[in-house]
Design an enzyme around this catalytic site. Structure first.
Site, PDB file in Angstrom:
ATOM      1  CG  ASP A   1      -0.120  -0.257   2.522  1.00  0.00           C
ATOM      2  OD1 ASP A   1       1.112  -0.061   2.516  1.00  0.00           O
ATOM      3  OD2 ASP A   1      -0.741  -0.633   3.536  1.00  0.00           O
TER       4      ASP A   1
ATOM      5  CG  HIS B   1       6.780   3.976  10.287  1.00  0.00           C
ATOM      6  ND1 HIS B   1       5.964   4.216   9.201  1.00  0.00           N
ATOM      7  CD2 HIS B   1       6.708   2.658  10.520  1.00  0.00           C
ATOM      8  CE1 HIS B   1       5.447   3.064   8.810  1.00  0.00           C
ATOM      9  NE2 HIS B   1       5.861   2.105   9.587  1.00  0.00           N
TER      10      HIS B   1
HETATM   11  C1  UD1 Z   1       6.613   4.740   3.773  1.00  0.00           C
HETATM   12  C2  UD1 Z   1       5.224   4.348   3.305  1.00  0.00           C
HETATM   13  C3  UD1 Z   1       4.485   3.645   4.432  1.00  0.00           C
HETATM   14  C4  UD1 Z   1       5.284   2.525   5.039  1.00  0.00           C
HETATM   15  C5  UD1 Z   1       6.666   3.031   5.429  1.00  0.00           C
HETATM   16  C6  UD1 Z   1       7.511   1.888   5.914  1.00  0.00           C
HETATM   17  C7  UD1 Z   1       4.083   5.787   1.681  1.00  0.00           C
HETATM   18  C8  UD1 Z   1       3.248   6.979   1.468  1.00  0.00           C
HETATM   19  N1  UD1 Z   1       4.459   5.529   2.938  1.00  0.00           N
HETATM   20  O1  UD1 Z   1       6.453   5.727   4.763  1.00  0.00           O
HETATM   21  O2  UD1 Z   1       3.274   3.116   3.933  1.00  0.00           O
HETATM   22  O3  UD1 Z   1       4.619   2.035   6.166  1.00  0.00           O
HETATM   23  O4  UD1 Z   1       7.292   3.611   4.288  1.00  0.00           O
HETATM   24  O5  UD1 Z   1       8.651   2.305   6.569  1.00  0.00           O
HETATM   25  O6  UD1 Z   1       4.410   5.110   0.752  1.00  0.00           O
HETATM   26  N2  UD1 Z   1      14.105   8.082   4.929  1.00  0.00           N
HETATM   27  C9  UD1 Z   1      15.482   7.965   4.944  1.00  0.00           C
HETATM   28  N3  UD1 Z   1      16.034   6.753   4.622  1.00  0.00           N
HETATM   29  C10 UD1 Z   1      15.287   5.669   4.319  1.00  0.00           C
HETATM   30  C11 UD1 Z   1      13.897   5.799   4.305  1.00  0.00           C
HETATM   31  C12 UD1 Z   1      13.315   7.016   4.608  1.00  0.00           C
HETATM   32  O7  UD1 Z   1      16.197   8.918   5.216  1.00  0.00           O
HETATM   33  O8  UD1 Z   1      15.844   4.599   4.045  1.00  0.00           O
HETATM   34  C13 UD1 Z   1      13.496   9.398   5.276  1.00  0.00           C
HETATM   35  C14 UD1 Z   1      13.606  10.421   4.120  1.00  0.00           C
HETATM   36  O9  UD1 Z   1      13.786  11.696   4.678  1.00  0.00           O
HETATM   37  C15 UD1 Z   1      12.218  10.317   3.471  1.00  0.00           C
HETATM   38  C16 UD1 Z   1      11.349  10.096   4.694  1.00  0.00           C
HETATM   39  O10 UD1 Z   1      12.092   9.219   5.530  1.00  0.00           O
HETATM   40  O11 UD1 Z   1      11.861  11.469   2.751  1.00  0.00           O
HETATM   41  C17 UD1 Z   1       9.980   9.552   4.422  1.00  0.00           C
HETATM   42  O12 UD1 Z   1       9.997   8.402   3.598  1.00  0.00           O
HETATM   43  P1  UD1 Z   1       8.623   7.952   2.890  1.00  0.00           P
HETATM   44  O13 UD1 Z   1       8.865   6.694   2.144  1.00  0.00           O
HETATM   45  O14 UD1 Z   1       8.032   9.076   2.127  1.00  0.00           O
HETATM   46  O15 UD1 Z   1       7.633   7.753   4.079  1.00  0.00           O
HETATM   47  P2  UD1 Z   1       7.612   6.670   5.237  1.00  0.00           P
HETATM   48  O16 UD1 Z   1       7.079   7.368   6.424  1.00  0.00           O
HETATM   49  O17 UD1 Z   1       8.897   5.958   5.295  1.00  0.00           O
HETATM   50  N1  UDP Z   2      12.036  -3.970  10.304  1.00  0.00           N
HETATM   51  C1  UDP Z   2      13.408  -4.105  10.121  1.00  0.00           C
HETATM   52  N2  UDP Z   2      14.237  -3.291  10.850  1.00  0.00           N
HETATM   53  C2  UDP Z   2      13.770  -2.372  11.732  1.00  0.00           C
HETATM   54  C3  UDP Z   2      12.373  -2.227  11.888  1.00  0.00           C
HETATM   55  C4  UDP Z   2      11.529  -3.047  11.148  1.00  0.00           C
HETATM   56  O1  UDP Z   2      13.867  -4.928   9.340  1.00  0.00           O
HETATM   57  O2  UDP Z   2      14.587  -1.682  12.355  1.00  0.00           O
HETATM   58  C5  UDP Z   2      11.132  -4.810   9.480  1.00  0.00           C
HETATM   59  C6  UDP Z   2      10.077  -5.573  10.231  1.00  0.00           C
HETATM   60  O3  UDP Z   2      10.549  -6.846  10.584  1.00  0.00           O
HETATM   61  C7  UDP Z   2       8.939  -5.654   9.231  1.00  0.00           C
HETATM   62  C8  UDP Z   2       9.113  -4.424   8.383  1.00  0.00           C
HETATM   63  O4  UDP Z   2      10.419  -3.930   8.637  1.00  0.00           O
HETATM   64  O5  UDP Z   2       9.082  -6.774   8.377  1.00  0.00           O
HETATM   65  C9  UDP Z   2       8.094  -3.386   8.731  1.00  0.00           C
HETATM   66  O6  UDP Z   2       8.404  -2.184   8.101  1.00  0.00           O
HETATM   67  P1  UDP Z   2       7.819  -0.800   8.564  1.00  0.00           P
HETATM   68  O7  UDP Z   2       7.391  -0.884   9.993  1.00  0.00           O
HETATM   69  O8  UDP Z   2       8.827   0.222   8.183  1.00  0.00           O
HETATM   70  O9  UDP Z   2       6.579  -0.603   7.604  1.00  0.00           O
HETATM   71  P2  UDP Z   2       5.052  -1.090   7.657  1.00  0.00           P
HETATM   72  O10 UDP Z   2       5.031  -2.551   7.809  1.00  0.00           O
HETATM   73  O11 UDP Z   2       4.407  -0.352   8.786  1.00  0.00           O
HETATM   74  O12 UDP Z   2       4.512  -0.625   6.353  1.00  0.00           O
END
Ligand code: UD1
Ligand code: UDP
Length: 373
Positions: free
Chosen positions: A97, A214
């Site tokens: 999603d 998050h």
């Molecule tokens: C995204 C997904 C969310 C998912 C989450 C898992 C959308 C809209 N949101 O949210 O559904 O649950 O990922 O973690 O698709 N960033 C880093 N390094 C990384 C990753 C992220 O620095 O490896 C920082 C960056 O500043 C980036 C921000 O996090 O701009 C947000 O990342 P983004 O993918 O937009 O949103 P998430 O909250 O991670």
């Molecule tokens: N996870 C990981 N390292 C971390 C935190 C989470 O590998 O430090 C894994 C966790 O086991 C799960 C996935 O990341 O499989 C969940 O991702 P996240 O919580 O970022 O996203 P969501 O599932 O809420 O979309």
């Protein structure tokens, strides 16, 4: 004739749930598998690619610091569309999603390429919880030609939206495949998960609570209330909280400000998947707003308190391993204290169940892709 399958993903959870599918497709000569990562996440995506041994065919490297939903989505649409034009796949496979999954489905639809959706049919029935994921998956559900529902509940949600029953297949969630795969890998190579040794020593004798948080809908007040709950829980001398902090600056700022320097709280960098699996096994309780952790914890019999108002994953709650506790400080603290102090309450939740799958979801998905034309 081999079919070209374009597998699109971009964030940590998509990578974790998609690598079993990529492995299974790559092992099957009926397919030419092409992987395209948006790199909506960079560091956290790369952690998964490394452990899973996947070198993407296309890497759009899109992540920007503190990216906006519209800026990200616009870049995803044009970037993913370009890859589809170049590869001309027979199918596009997306997972879950995220913005990457939604834009991948939409770009495929604009080219009339059929879409297969892994983890289809999850619904909270509230478009702002989780936000924007609920609408993302509804958009993908409208477009997809094949819906791989993890459970009977998610299949029923799709049927209720008049998706043709022939297009819906209950496969289990590939996260269970991923967790079993990484557990076997750690067993064969324990060094892969030994990086928490210092923390294990620092917190020896304490009861470990694993934390992740998050969600965009909690930015601001929600995250502050969660941080305050963690601060209050950490006042107990018998507990330690290990919290790999999401790199989103909106999360970091709040958590580092409220919790930095507390003796019983370890704010650490995101763990790679083997180390997170290790944290899951060390923890007595998981406290999270994550989707994936809600699915993994029941498989390991770890009580999981979910800091959300609603969940699109009711199976964990129904199985008794997960409980929704919202995002108010007092409720989170009291639910944690109940689990810490009431043995009966703890044992009632601490039973292993696999409501989300049996570890063979990817194999089923690949079989189904092989049977359609
Ligand atoms: C995204 C997904 C969310 C998912 C989450 C898992 C959308 C809209 N949101 O949210 O559904 O649950 O990922 O973690 O698709 N960033 C880093 N390094 C990384 C990753 C992220 O620095 O490896 C920082 C960056 O500043 C980036 C921000 O996090 O701009 C947000 O990342 P983004 O993918 O937009 O949103 P998430 O909250 O991670
Ligand atoms: N996870 C990981 N390292 C971390 C935190 C989470 O590998 O430090 C894994 C966790 O086991 C799960 C996935 O990341 O499989 C969940 O991702 P996240 O919580 O970022 O996203 P969501 O599932 O809420 O979309």
């Amino acid at each position: 004739m081999t079919q070209t399958i374009l597998v699109v993903f971009g964030t940590r959870p998509e990578a974790i749930k998609m690598f079993p599918v990529v492995h299974a497709l790559a092992a099957d000569p009926r397919f030419r598998v092409v992987t395209c990562v948006s790199a909506q996440h960079r560091g956290m995506l790369d952690q998964v690619l490394t452990i899973a041994g996947i070198v993407p065919n296309h890497d759009l490297d899109l992540m920007k610091p503190d990216q906006t939903l519209d800026g990200l989505t616009a870049a995803l649409l044009t970037g993913l569309g370009g890859v589809m034009d170049a590869e001309k796949p027979d199918w596009v496979v997306v997972q879950g999603d995220t913005a990457t999954a939604m834009a991948g489905a939409l770009a495929a639809y604009y080219r009339k390429i059929p879409v297969a959706h892994v983890e289809a049919g999850l619904r909270s029935h509230n478009i702002y919880h989780p936000w924007p994921e609920e609408v993302n998956r509804k958009i993908i559900g409208t477009i997809a030609a094949l819906h791989f529902a993890p459970t009977e509940t998610s299949a029923a949600a799709l049927r209720a939206e008049n998706v043709s029953a022939d297009a819906i297949h209950v496969t289990g969630n590939t996260v269970i495949d991923a967790l079993q795969w990484v557990s076997a890998k750690i067993e064969a190579e324990p060094a892969l998960a030994e990086g928490l040794a210092d923390l294990e020593e620092r917190f020896a004798g304490k009861r470990i609570i694993g934390v992740t948080s998050h969600r965009r809908e909690n930015f601001g007040g929600g995250l502050e209330a969660i941080a305050e709950a963690i601060r209050q829980i950490a006042e107990r001398p018998d507990v330690a909280l290990i919290f790999p902090v999401h790199p989103n600056p909106n999360v970091r700022k709040v958590m580092e400000g409220a919790l930095g320097g507390l003796a019983n709280v370890a704010l650490i960098e995101p763990l790679d998947y083997p180390h997170f699996a290790r944290l899951l096994s060390l923890a007595e309780i998981m406290l999270t707003d994550s989707g994936g952790v809600q699915e993994e914890a029941p498989a390991l019999g770890k009580p999981v308190l979910v800091m959300r108002e609603t969940t699109e994953r009711p199976e964990g709650v129904e199985a008794g391993t997960a409980r929704l506790v919202g995002t108010e400080t007092a409720r989170i603290v009291s639910e944690i204290f109940t689990l810490l102090d009431d043995k009966a309450a703890y044992s009632a939740m601490a039973r292993a169940h696999n409501p989300f799958g049996d570890g063979h979801a990817a194999r089923r998905i690949v079989e189904l892709l092989g049977n359609v034309r």
